[in-house]
Design a protein around this motif. Structure first.
Motif, PDB file in Angstrom:
ATOM      1  N   THR A   1       5.823   3.166   6.154  1.00 57.12           N
ATOM      2  CA  THR A   1       7.029   3.153   5.387  1.00 57.12           C
ATOM      3  C   THR A   1       7.326   1.768   5.043  1.00 57.12           C
ATOM      4  N   SER A   2       8.146   1.396   4.086  1.00 60.33           N
ATOM      5  CA  SER A   2       8.625   0.155   3.694  1.00 60.33           C
ATOM      6  C   SER A   2       9.344  -0.425   4.694  1.00 60.33           C
ATOM      7  N   GLY A   3       9.869   0.077   5.406  1.00 59.40           N
ATOM      8  CA  GLY A   3      10.917  -0.796   6.684  1.00 59.40           C
ATOM      9  C   GLY A   3       9.903  -1.162   7.922  1.00 59.40           C
ATOM     10  N   ASN A   4       8.604  -0.762   7.686  1.00 61.90           N
ATOM     11  CA  ASN A   4       7.574  -1.184   8.995  1.00 61.90           C
ATOM     12  C   ASN A   4       7.099  -2.374   8.611  1.00 61.90           C
ATOM     13  N   SER A   5       7.710  -3.595   8.748  1.00 62.49           N
ATOM     14  CA  SER A   5       6.916  -4.956   8.213  1.00 62.49           C
ATOM     15  C   SER A   5       5.980  -5.427   9.165  1.00 62.49           C
ATOM     16  N   ALA A   6       5.983  -5.018  10.308  1.00 59.15           N
ATOM     17  CA  ALA A   6       4.787  -5.149  11.336  1.00 59.15           C
ATOM     18  C   ALA A   6       3.509  -4.439  10.910  1.00 59.15           C
ATOM     19  N   ALA A   7       3.642  -3.169  10.475  1.00 59.56           N
ATOM     20  CA  ALA A   7       2.481  -2.633  10.088  1.00 59.56           C
ATOM     21  C   ALA A   7       1.878  -2.886   8.772  1.00 59.56           C
ATOM     22  N   LEU A   8       3.002  -3.219   8.069  1.00 60.16           N
ATOM     23  CA  LEU A   8       2.754  -3.625   6.512  1.00 60.16           C
ATOM     24  C   LEU A   8       2.007  -5.004   6.510  1.00 60.16           C
ATOM     25  N   GLY A   9       2.325  -5.875   7.473  1.00 64.70           N
ATOM     26  CA  GLY A   9       1.840  -7.288   7.515  1.00 64.70           C
ATOM     27  C   GLY A   9       0.506  -7.193   8.136  1.00 64.70           C
ATOM     28  N   ALA A  10       0.263  -6.457   9.142  1.00 63.77           N
ATOM     29  CA  ALA A  10      -1.054  -6.239   9.778  1.00 63.77           C
ATOM     30  C   ALA A  10      -2.021  -5.574   8.656  1.00 63.77           C
ATOM     31  N   LEU A  11      -1.642  -4.634   7.844  1.00 66.21           N
ATOM     32  CA  LEU A  11      -2.508  -4.081   6.870  1.00 66.21           C
ATOM     33  C   LEU A  11      -2.642  -5.058   5.649  1.00 66.21           C
ATOM     34  N   ARG A  12      -1.544  -5.816   5.141  1.00 64.20           N
ATOM     35  CA  ARG A  12      -2.061  -6.623   4.295  1.00 64.20           C
ATOM     36  C   ARG A  12      -2.888  -7.810   4.586  1.00 64.20           C
ATOM     37  N   THR A  13      -2.656  -8.595   5.908  1.00 68.70           N
ATOM     38  CA  THR A  13      -3.528  -9.692   6.426  1.00 68.70           C
ATOM     39  C   THR A  13      -4.828  -9.029   6.507  1.00 68.70           C
ATOM     40  N   CYS A  14      -5.232  -7.937   6.870  1.00 70.27           N
ATOM     41  CA  CYS A  14      -6.568  -7.416   6.728  1.00 70.27           C
ATOM     42  C   CYS A  14      -7.291  -6.892   5.510  1.00 70.27           C
ATOM     43  N   GLY A  15      -6.240  -7.134   4.413  1.00 72.15           N
ATOM     44  CA  GLY A  15      -6.869  -6.977   2.959  1.00 72.15           C
ATOM     45  C   GLY A  15      -6.517  -5.612   2.299  1.00 72.15           C
ATOM     46  N   ALA A  16      -5.531  -5.090   2.930  1.00 68.18           N
ATOM     47  CA  ALA A  16      -5.128  -3.598   2.183  1.00 68.18           C
ATOM     48  C   ALA A  16      -4.408  -3.730   0.999  1.00 68.18           C
ATOM     49  N   THR A  17      -4.484  -3.081   0.016  1.00 64.58           N
ATOM     50  CA  THR A  17      -3.620  -2.815  -1.139  1.00 64.58           C
ATOM     51  C   THR A  17      -2.515  -1.954  -0.891  1.00 64.58           C
ATOM     52  N   LEU A  18      -1.220  -2.152  -1.063  1.00 64.41           N
ATOM     53  CA  LEU A  18      -0.132  -1.221  -0.757  1.00 64.41           C
ATOM     54  C   LEU A  18       0.383  -0.685  -1.966  1.00 64.41           C
ATOM     55  N   THR A  19       0.652   0.409  -1.865  1.00 67.17           N
ATOM     56  CA  THR A  19       1.233   1.314  -3.069  1.00 67.17           C
ATOM     57  C   THR A  19       2.684   1.868  -2.663  1.00 67.17           C
ATOM     58  N   HIS A  20       3.727   1.602  -3.245  1.00 67.45           N
ATOM     59  CA  HIS A  20       5.209   2.198  -2.828  1.00 67.45           C
ATOM     60  C   HIS A  20       5.249   3.511  -3.532  1.00 67.45           C
ATOM     61  N   HIS A  21       5.784   4.436  -2.617  1.00 67.81           N
ATOM     62  CA  HIS A  21       6.413   5.590  -3.428  1.00 67.81           C
ATOM     63  C   HIS A  21       7.671   5.930  -2.796  1.00 67.81           C
ATOM     64  N   GLY A  22       8.730   5.279  -3.266  1.00 69.65           N
ATOM     65  CA  GLY A  22       9.941   5.415  -2.574  1.00 69.65           C
ATOM     66  C   GLY A  22       9.912   4.755  -1.354  1.00 69.65           C
ATOM     67  N   ASP A  23      10.306   5.304  -0.239  1.00 68.20           N
ATOM     68  CA  ASP A  23      10.126   4.743   1.182  1.00 68.20           C
ATOM     69  C   ASP A  23       8.763   4.760   1.909  1.00 68.20           C
TER      70      ASP A  23
END
Ligand SMILES: CC(C)(COP(=O)(O)OP(=O)(O)OC[C@H]1O[C@@H](n2cnc3c(N)ncnc32)[C@H](O)[C@@H]1OP(=O)(O)O)[C@@H](O)C(=O)NCCC(=O)NCCS
Length: 311
Positions: free
Chosen positions: A280-302
């Motif tokens: 979810t968009s509020g889970n900064s830690a999960a998003l940070g870990a995924l981004r640092t490992c090279g993930a592309t993030l696509t937002h659909h609402g939350d």
């Protein structure tokens, strides 16, 4: 970056030093008056914080907080146990793990030290409105991040495939440091640990031992302790889905990112081409870990879908 005498931030640094210096002095006087070493008092404060935040405090955790080696922490805990402030107990599920529990006497002691000053500080904060306090909070969080003794230092993690014994140790981490909904699908949103939710945890993990049902579950081990779980669920020949959780005391130290990196290596070896994750968009830690490992993030609402290409 260099700092020069005219830097506006320097004045705030000096103010912070004055506040911490004053608190240190008060703590040293209080410790001496109660026959405690200043480090013993710091340890007690960490243990009281852990109790409030529902973290499982172990000697290893305490040594990270105090930046002390394990022999010094053993001697310190011995002193606190002798004084009746702390008890050592064996974790029922993971007999290798020792838990440190503060006693009522320590709570009384903590309050007699901090009670007055906490009341005065909270009173003084009433002079500020919500927006000002929010900025103060962000500022202090950021400063705390800079001085933390346990900040991330690229932790080394090992992924351990789950079996009966490891699942039992993992359950102990989950019960002490996470909620059922953090760690497994639950029925009717049941979110407290009971014998029934503990059994559901065992059954859920057993159903994936040895990669059964296309999912491999790993306990995440860091510095010899189990800290949480990461899974790889095969969706197709090329794609796998991942999800993970860590106990509260292990979060924010880079372990999640390191575990995800290790999982990517496992996935690559198993011929997976893409790892996906939903968060979810509020889970900064999960998003940070995924981004640092090279993930592309696509937002659909939350909701956020992460896609991490391998190789
Ligand atoms: C999500 C989770 C596994 C991440 O692991 P972690 O070890 O805490 O994360 P890391 O320390 O590796 O940090 C990852 C990134 O998030 C940032 N971060 C960590 N904690 C944060 C917090 N509380 N607030 C904001 N950002 C945070 C870090 O700075 C880092 O960003 P960077 O790479 O840009 O520096 C862990 O926090 C957790 O178990 N949370 C609860 C369960 C959960 O939400 N699982 C995920 C479901 S998809």
């Amino acid at each position: 970056m260099d700092v020069d005498d005219g830097d506006a931030g320097l004045e705030l640094v000096h103010l912070l030093r004055r506040i911490t210096g004053r608190l240190d002095l008060m703590a040293a006087e209080f410790a001496a008056a109660n026959g405690l070493h200043p480090t013993d008092l710091r340890a007690l404060i960490h243990l009281l914080d852990a109790r409030r935040e529902e973290l499982a405090a172990t000697p290893g955790w305490l040594s990270g907080k105090l930046a002390l080696n394990s022999a010094s922490v053993t001697a310190l805990v011995d002193r606190l146990v002798r004084a009746g402030y702390v008890r050592r107990t064996r974790d029922n599920r993971d007999r290798r793990r020792v838990l440190l529990t503060v006693q009522d006497e320590a709570i009384r002691l903590g309050w007699s030290f901090y009670g007055g000053i906490i009341t005065d500080m909270v009173d003084a904060m009433r002079e500020f409105d919500g927006a000002e306090l929010a900025v103060a909070r962000r500022f202090l969080d950021r400063m705390h991040d800079v001085v933390r003794a346990d900040k991330p230092t690229n932790p080394v993690v090992r992924l351990v495939p789950l079996d009966e014994a490891t699942t039992e140790r993992l359950l102990s981490v989950a019960v002490h440091e996470a909620r059922p909904t953090d760690v497994m699908p639950t029925q009717d949103g049941a979110d407290t640990w009971t014998p029934a939710t503990e059994n559901a945890f065992r059954e859920f993990h057993r159903s994936h031992f040895h990669g059964a049902n296309g999912t491999v579950m790993y306990a995440v081990e860091s510095e010899g302790s189990l800290t949480g779980m990461i899974r790889m669920a095969r969706v197709s020949q090329d794609e796998a889905e991942t999800g993970m959780w860590l106990g509260r005391s292990a979060r924010g130290k880079g372990i999640g990112t390191a575990a995800l990196r290790a999982l990517v290596a496992e996935a690559a070896a198993a011929g997976v081409r893409t790892i996906v994750a939903d968060t979810t968009s509020g889970n900064s830690a999960a998003l940070g870990a995924l981004r640092t490992c090279g993930a592309t993030l696509t937002h659909h609402g939350d909701d956020v879908r992460a896609e991490l290409p391998i190789g």
